[in-house]
Design a protein around this motif. Structure first.
Motif: not given
Length: 325
Positions: A86, A108-110, A112-113, A312, A319, A324
């Motif tokens: 990410t 991965l979407d930052e 979200t992390c 993160t 995650y 997800h």
């Protein structure tokens, strides 16, 4: 690479669907990489203990030395491992990692992390996590995220004045070549030689304002006067240490005020802070705390998350085991 830190993620704080546990029990590992603008932060699983707790290792390195991370992983057996990436520069390192493993490497979407990692950090710190909450991720830039429930969040704002401003302007204003050098300079600095304070502007009239005379009023407000007086031989300009301290306070006050405004807008009485600008540094935390209490009139509490630089990457690791994936 920087020294390796160890951290225990207690089993009760892991996402309960078991995805990460199933991988570990089969002999694999999870390697989560957060590639920021200046630093790479890595969280990798080390050991799943008999009590179900998970030992992880944390380390970081400058982004320009990403080849060292690739070399490190090349020497590892990655066949059974899951690598997640990410961060703003994730695509650049994924292309390198694909040369050493055929396993898929999802980006991965930052945000979200950050949300996932912050929720876990709050649980580790307080044994529970109450929603909603606000987290200010203060890295190169400042992102403020409101997390309403697990997996439900939104970026509600931010600011371009953050860690990148501190190190960028610091390199222009001082002889420092790194964040660490700037922080060392700031420890010895006196910002009153560079900044205009309330007392400098209002003099004896400070009491009518209800403000302390040594309170920051204008960052680098004395810079022009310093240059003029120094040229005339009347005074010595602010030192590099003074300018580093002034710069630290300028960024910290901006970060704090923006966080306060968003917390007040959303009716929350706490702001959680993480990110590479803070790095658990006492003088940074003290400056942000002071400013939060000042701007909110003590109605908002600043909370600094543990292992703030790795929130993160820890979020990316967790995650992996969430619904997800």
């Amino acid at each position: 690479m920087h020294p390796v830190l160890s951290l225990t993620l207690q089993s009760r704080l892991l996402v309960p669907d078991g995805g990460i546990l199933q991988l570990l029990r089969s002999g694999g590992r999870v390697i989560a990489v957060d590639v920021g603008a200046t630093l790479i932060k890595v969280t990798l699983t080390k050991e799943l203990r008999d009590d179900g707790d998970l030992e992880v290792e944390l380390f970081k390195l400058p982004v320009e030395k990403q080849h060292l991370l690739v070399a490190f992983l090349r020497n590892e057996k990655l066949e059974q491992d899951s690598i997640k990436v990410t961060g703003v520069r994730a695509p650049s390192i994924v292309s390198l990692l694909k040369t050493i493993t055929s396993n898929p490497i999802p980006i991965l979407d930052e945000m979200t992390c950050v949300a996932e990692g912050a929720a876990n950090a709050i649980r580790r710190q307080f044994d529970t996590c109450s929603f909603p909450f606000i987290v200010a991720d203060v890295g190169c830039c400042n992102n403020v995220i409101k997390v309403d429930s697990p997996g439900c969040f939104q970026r509600i704002g931010g600011s371009p004045l953050a860690g990148g401003t501190f190190t960028g302007l610091g390199s222009l204003l001082t002889s420092a070549g790194s964040y660490e050098e700037l922080m060392e300079m700031a420890k010895c600095g006196d910002n009153s030689t560079a900044d205009l304070l309330v007392g400098d502007i209002y003099g004896k009239g400070v009491d009518t304002l209800g403000l302390s005379g040594d309170l920051l009023a204008c960052s680098f407000g004395k810079a022009v006067r310093n240059l003029r007086d120094d040229a005339a031989g009347e005074t010595e300009a602010a030192s590099c240490e003074d300018k580093a301290k002034s710069l630290l306070l300028m960024v910290a006050f901006n970060v704090a005020q923006i966080a306060c405004l968003y917390a007040q807008t959303h009716g929350l009485d706490k702001v959680h802070f993480c990110g590479g600008f803070i790095q658990g540094n006492a003088q940074t935390e003290d400056a942000i705390s002071f400013a939060v209490h000042l701007f909110s009139e003590n109605s908002i509490q600043p909370v600094f998350l543990p292992h703030d630089q790795y929130v993160t990457s820890i979020g990316a690791l967790l995650y992996c085991s969430s619904s997800h994936t």
